[in-house]
Design a protein around this motif. Structure first.
Motif, short mmCIF file in Angstrom:
data_model
loop_
_atom_site.label_atom_id
_atom_site.label_comp_id
_atom_site.label_asym_id
_atom_site.label_seq_id
_atom_site.Cartn_x
_atom_site.Cartn_y
_atom_site.Cartn_z
N LEU A 140 -6.67 0.91 -0.27
CA LEU A 140 -6.84 -0.16 0.71
C LEU A 140 -8.21 -0.83 0.52
CD1 LEU A 140 -5.74 -1.76 3.10
CD2 LEU A 140 -6.58 0.05 4.61
N ALA A 141 -9.24 -0.04 0.28
CA ALA A 141 -10.57 -0.61 0.03
C ALA A 141 -10.56 -1.48 -1.23
CB ALA A 141 -11.61 0.51 -0.09
N ASP A 142 -9.86 -1.04 -2.27
CA ASP A 142 -9.77 -1.81 -3.50
C ASP A 142 -9.06 -3.14 -3.26
OD1 ASP A 142 -9.99 -2.00 -6.50
OD2 ASP A 142 -7.80 -2.05 -6.30
N LEU A 143 -7.99 -3.13 -2.48
CA LEU A 143 -7.27 -4.37 -2.16
C LEU A 143 -8.17 -5.31 -1.38
CD1 LEU A 143 -4.66 -6.06 -2.14
CD2 LEU A 143 -4.02 -4.81 -0.05
N LYS A 144 -8.89 -4.80 -0.41
CA LYS A 144 -9.81 -5.62 0.39
C LYS A 144 -10.87 -6.25 -0.52
CE LYS A 144 -13.04 -6.94 3.33
NZ LYS A 144 -13.20 -8.36 3.40
N ALA A 197 0.44 -0.94 -7.39
CA ALA A 197 1.51 -0.19 -6.75
C ALA A 197 1.49 -0.48 -5.25
CB ALA A 197 1.33 1.31 -6.99
N PRO A 198 2.65 -0.39 -4.58
CA PRO A 198 2.66 -0.49 -3.13
C PRO A 198 1.68 0.51 -2.51
CG PRO A 198 4.89 -0.60 -3.97
CD PRO A 198 4.00 -0.22 -5.13
N LEU A 199 1.13 0.17 -1.35
CA LEU A 199 0.12 1.00 -0.69
C LEU A 199 0.73 1.81 0.44
CD1 LEU A 199 -2.67 -1.66 -0.06
CD2 LEU A 199 -2.53 -0.07 -1.96
N THR A 200 0.29 3.04 0.56
CA THR A 200 0.62 3.83 1.74
C THR A 200 -0.45 3.54 2.78
OG1 THR A 200 1.66 5.56 0.42
CG2 THR A 200 0.94 6.17 2.65
N VAL A 201 -0.01 3.14 3.96
CA VAL A 201 -0.92 2.76 5.04
C VAL A 201 -0.64 3.68 6.24
CG1 VAL A 201 -1.65 0.91 6.61
CG2 VAL A 201 -0.95 0.37 4.26
N THR A 202 -1.70 4.24 6.81
CA THR A 202 -1.55 5.13 7.97
C THR A 202 -2.39 4.63 9.13
OG1 THR A 202 -1.11 7.03 6.55
CG2 THR A 202 -1.79 7.50 8.81
N THR A 206 2.87 5.99 9.51
CA THR A 206 2.67 5.68 8.10
C THR A 206 3.79 4.76 7.61
OG1 THR A 206 1.55 7.78 7.74
CG2 THR A 206 2.45 6.69 5.79
N PHE A 207 3.40 3.78 6.78
CA PHE A 207 4.38 2.90 6.15
C PHE A 207 3.89 2.52 4.76
CE2 PHE A 207 1.49 0.01 8.28
CZ PHE A 207 1.37 -1.07 7.42
N THR A 208 4.76 1.93 3.99
CA THR A 208 4.41 1.45 2.66
C THR A 208 4.30 -0.06 2.70
OG1 THR A 208 5.55 3.31 1.62
CG2 THR A 208 5.12 1.39 0.24
N ALA A 209 3.13 -0.57 2.35
CA ALA A 209 2.92 -2.02 2.26
C ALA A 209 3.30 -2.45 0.85
CB ALA A 209 1.47 -2.36 2.56
N GLU A 210 4.25 -3.36 0.76
CA GLU A 210 4.75 -3.79 -0.54
C GLU A 210 4.26 -5.17 -0.94
OE1 GLU A 210 8.97 -3.18 -0.63
OE2 GLU A 210 8.73 -1.04 -0.26
N ARG A 211 3.50 -5.81 -0.05
CA ARG A 211 2.96 -7.13 -0.37
C ARG A 211 1.80 -7.45 0.55
NH1 ARG A 211 7.41 -11.53 1.82
NH2 ARG A 211 6.80 -11.45 4.02
N ALA A 212 0.97 -8.37 0.11
CA ALA A 212 -0.07 -8.95 0.95
C ALA A 212 0.44 -10.32 1.39
CB ALA A 212 -1.37 -9.08 0.18
N ALA A 213 -0.15 -10.85 2.44
CA ALA A 213 0.29 -12.14 2.95
C ALA A 213 -0.92 -13.04 3.23
CB ALA A 213 1.11 -11.97 4.22
#
Length: 193
Positions: free
Chosen positions: A95-99, A65-70, A150-157
């Protein structure tokens, strides 16, 4: 050989808000807002095989799912010898899981294990010797209240860093949408520079 890292892009509206903190600190080299990002996995200079394997691994990453980032404050790195002013990022389980996933993918592609602890942040300025600890402390105190952003990250780059003093400009080489669809990214085109 390209210098690569993976990360999250900062939306233009958030970047614009971060620019309000620019200035007022001697010895600071302010990062261009278009280069703001949150690094997930730094790789450095890599060969073409590792870059291709990394791209393939990121493109095949599990759907999420997209991530909420603060972004939740201003700080500095370097203690008594400050080297950067940053906007700190709240470390969430997602975020830790994505990292951790990017670390596994990088290692499978042939990268050495990451030795630094993950401290998510957005670098706002790089500092030279003129920006001593006292000046940085004054700057952080005088910057005022940092209302969380706060924003929603919808992809990694997957970014490449052009050779320059102090990093940047950064170029998104490929993007990997989250979403719970097919999990495929806009992978590297081997014909592109």
């Amino acid at each position: 050989m390209p210098r690569l890292f993976t990360g999250l892009e900062i939306p233009s509206g958030i970047a614009e808000r971060l620019t309000l903190f620019r200035g007022g600190l001697p010895g600071a080299r302010w990062v261009e807002p278009s280069d703001y990002h949150i690094t997930l996995r730094f790789l450095g200079e890599v060969d073409g095989r590792l870059a291709a394997d990394l791209d393939a691994g990121l493109a095949e990453a599990r759907a999420r799912a997209p991530l909420t980032v603060t972004l939740d404050g201003l700080a500095s790195f370097g203690g008594d010898r400050p080297r950067a002013v940053i906007a700190s990022v709240r470390l969430t389980p997602d975020l830790a899981d994505l990292k951790e996933e990017h670390e596994r993918i990088a290692r499978r592609a042939g990268a050495e294990p990451e030795s630094r602890r993950f401290t998510p942040h957005v670098t706002l300025a790089r500092l030279n010797r003129e920006a001593d600890a006292g000046a940085v402390a004054r700057y952080l105190t005088e910057a005022g209240v940092f209302a969380p952003l706060t924003f929603t990250a919808e992809r990694a780059a997957l970014y490449s860093a052009r050779t320059s003093r102090g990093g940047g400009p950064y170029l998104v080489e490929a993007a990997y949408p989250f979403g719970l669809g097919d999990g495929l990214g806009d992978g590297l085109d081997e014909d592109e520079d």
